[in-house]
Scaffold this motif. Structure first.
Motif, short mmCIF file in Angstrom:
data_model
loop_
_atom_site.label_atom_id
_atom_site.label_comp_id
_atom_site.label_asym_id
_atom_site.label_seq_id
_atom_site.Cartn_x
_atom_site.Cartn_y
_atom_site.Cartn_z
N MET A 20 0.76 -1.10 0.15
CA MET A 20 0.12 0.00 0.10
C MET A 20 0.96 1.11 -0.10
SD MET A 20 -2.99 -1.31 2.64
CE MET A 20 -3.62 0.56 2.96
N ALA A 21 1.97 1.33 0.93
CA ALA A 21 2.70 2.46 0.83
C ALA A 21 3.36 2.60 -0.61
CB ALA A 21 4.02 2.10 1.93
N MET A 22 4.08 1.49 -1.26
CA MET A 22 4.49 1.68 -2.44
C MET A 22 3.48 2.11 -3.51
SD MET A 22 6.87 -1.61 -2.88
CE MET A 22 8.21 -1.69 -2.22
N GLY A 23 2.11 1.67 -3.43
CA GLY A 23 1.12 2.46 -4.28
C GLY A 23 1.10 4.01 -4.02
N GLY A 24 0.99 4.31 -2.70
CA GLY A 24 0.85 5.62 -2.41
C GLY A 24 1.82 6.56 -2.70
N TRP A 25 3.21 5.89 -2.92
CA TRP A 25 4.34 6.69 -3.41
C TRP A 25 4.37 6.88 -4.86
CZ3 TRP A 25 8.14 9.74 -1.73
CH2 TRP A 25 9.25 10.12 -2.63
N GLY A 27 1.42 6.89 -6.66
CA GLY A 27 0.63 8.09 -6.53
C GLY A 27 1.06 9.53 -6.53
N TYR A 28 2.00 9.51 -5.25
CA TYR A 28 2.72 10.81 -5.09
C TYR A 28 3.43 11.18 -6.37
CZ TYR A 28 5.94 14.12 -3.22
OH TYR A 28 6.64 15.03 -3.30
N GLN A 29 4.20 10.15 -6.89
CA GLN A 29 5.06 10.40 -8.19
C GLN A 29 4.31 11.05 -9.39
OE1 GLN A 29 8.49 10.94 -8.35
NE2 GLN A 29 8.69 10.37 -6.11
N ARG A 30 3.18 10.23 -9.46
CA ARG A 30 2.24 10.49 -10.62
C ARG A 30 1.84 12.07 -10.35
NH1 ARG A 30 -1.08 7.92 -14.20
NH2 ARG A 30 -0.52 5.86 -13.24
N GLY A 31 1.38 12.73 -9.28
CA GLY A 31 0.83 14.04 -9.14
C GLY A 31 2.25 14.88 -9.21
N LYS A 32 3.14 14.67 -8.67
CA LYS A 32 4.33 15.50 -8.60
C LYS A 32 4.68 15.62 -10.10
CE LYS A 32 9.25 15.78 -7.24
NZ LYS A 32 10.08 14.91 -6.52
N ALA A 49 8.97 4.20 -9.59
CA ALA A 49 8.07 3.97 -8.49
C ALA A 49 6.95 3.11 -9.05
CB ALA A 49 7.50 5.34 -8.02
N HIS A 50 6.30 3.23 -10.06
CA HIS A 50 5.23 2.33 -10.82
C HIS A 50 5.92 1.03 -10.86
CE1 HIS A 50 1.90 1.22 -13.01
NE2 HIS A 50 2.62 0.84 -14.06
N ARG A 51 7.01 0.72 -11.36
CA ARG A 51 7.57 -0.61 -11.74
C ARG A 51 7.71 -1.35 -10.49
NH1 ARG A 51 5.93 -3.75 -14.08
NH2 ARG A 51 7.43 -5.07 -13.73
N THR A 52 8.34 -0.62 -9.20
CA THR A 52 8.59 -1.03 -7.84
C THR A 52 7.27 -1.67 -7.41
OG1 THR A 52 10.52 0.34 -7.72
CG2 THR A 52 9.42 -0.62 -5.66
N ASN A 55 5.76 -4.95 -9.45
CA ASN A 55 6.67 -5.84 -9.42
C ASN A 55 6.45 -6.54 -7.95
OD1 ASN A 55 9.40 -7.17 -8.32
ND2 ASN A 55 9.20 -7.57 -10.54
N THR A 56 6.11 -5.62 -6.84
CA THR A 56 5.87 -6.13 -5.47
C THR A 56 4.42 -6.69 -5.47
OG1 THR A 56 7.30 -4.32 -4.69
CG2 THR A 56 5.59 -5.17 -3.40
N VAL A 57 3.56 -6.22 -6.24
CA VAL A 57 2.28 -6.91 -6.32
C VAL A 57 2.40 -8.22 -6.98
CG1 VAL A 57 -0.14 -6.78 -7.49
CG2 VAL A 57 0.90 -4.67 -6.05
N GLU A 58 3.25 -8.27 -7.93
CA GLU A 58 3.39 -9.42 -8.80
C GLU A 58 4.07 -10.44 -7.88
OE1 GLU A 58 4.19 -7.61 -13.37
OE2 GLU A 58 6.00 -8.11 -12.06
#
Length: 128
Positions: A20-25, A27-32, A49-52, A55-58
Motif C-alpha cells: 500500500m505504501a508503494m502504491g501511495g508513493w 500516486g505521489y510521483q504521478r501527481g508530482k 516507482a510504478h515498476r517497483t 513488481n511487488t504486487v506480482e
C-alpha cells in the motif's frame, strides 16, 4: 491457534502495508510529475516507482500463498522469518530501484527470490 499462524498474519499485514505504501508513493510521483491516469510512462522517477509497486504486487501473489501453506503444513517460525526477509527485500529493492542506476535493484530482487524459494521449499516439504 498455533503460533505459526499468528506469525504468518504479522508477515501478511507487513507485506500488505508495504505494498500500500508503494502504491501511495507511485500516486505521489504521478501527481508530482503531472502524469494523468491511465498513463504509466512519463518521468523516470514515476516509472521507477510504478515498476517497483507493480513488481511487488506480482511477487505478493506468490509470497502470500507460499507463506500460509508453509505456516500451516510446515509450521514453526521459519516461514515467518522467510516472510520477513521477503518484506525487507522489497524495501531494499525499492530503494535500489529509485536510483538512477536501476541495476541497484538487484540485491533486493535476489534476496526476495531466495525468500520465495525458501517458502516454496517449506510448502513442498510440509505437504509431503
Amino acid at each position: 491457534m498455533p503460533l505459526a499462524y499468528y506469525l504468518a498474519a504479522v508477515d501478511t499485514i507487513l507485506a500488505c502495508l508495504l505494498t500500500m505504501a508503494m502504491g501511495g508513493w507511485t500516486g505521489y510521483q504521478r501527481g508530482k510529475h503531472k502524469i494523468d491516469a491511465p498513463a504509466v510512462v512519463g518521468h523516470p522517477q514515476f516509472e521507477r516507482a510504478h515498476r517497483t509497486h507493480i513488481n511487488t504486487v506480482e511477487n505478493l501473489v506468490l509470497m502470500i500463498p507460499f507463506l500460509w501453506i508453509a505456516s500451516v503444513f510446515y509450521g514453526g517460525q521459519l516461514p515467518f522469518w522467510l516472510g520477513l526477509v521477503w518484506v525487507v527485500s522489497r524495501i531494499i529493492y525499492a530503494i535500489g530501484y529509485a536510483q538512477a542506476n536501476t541495476q541497484m535493484r538487484g540485491p533486493g530482487a535476489g534476496l526476495g527470490f531466495l525468500a520465495l524459494l525458501g517458502l516454496f521449499a517449506l510448502s513442498a516439504i510440509g505437504l509431503t
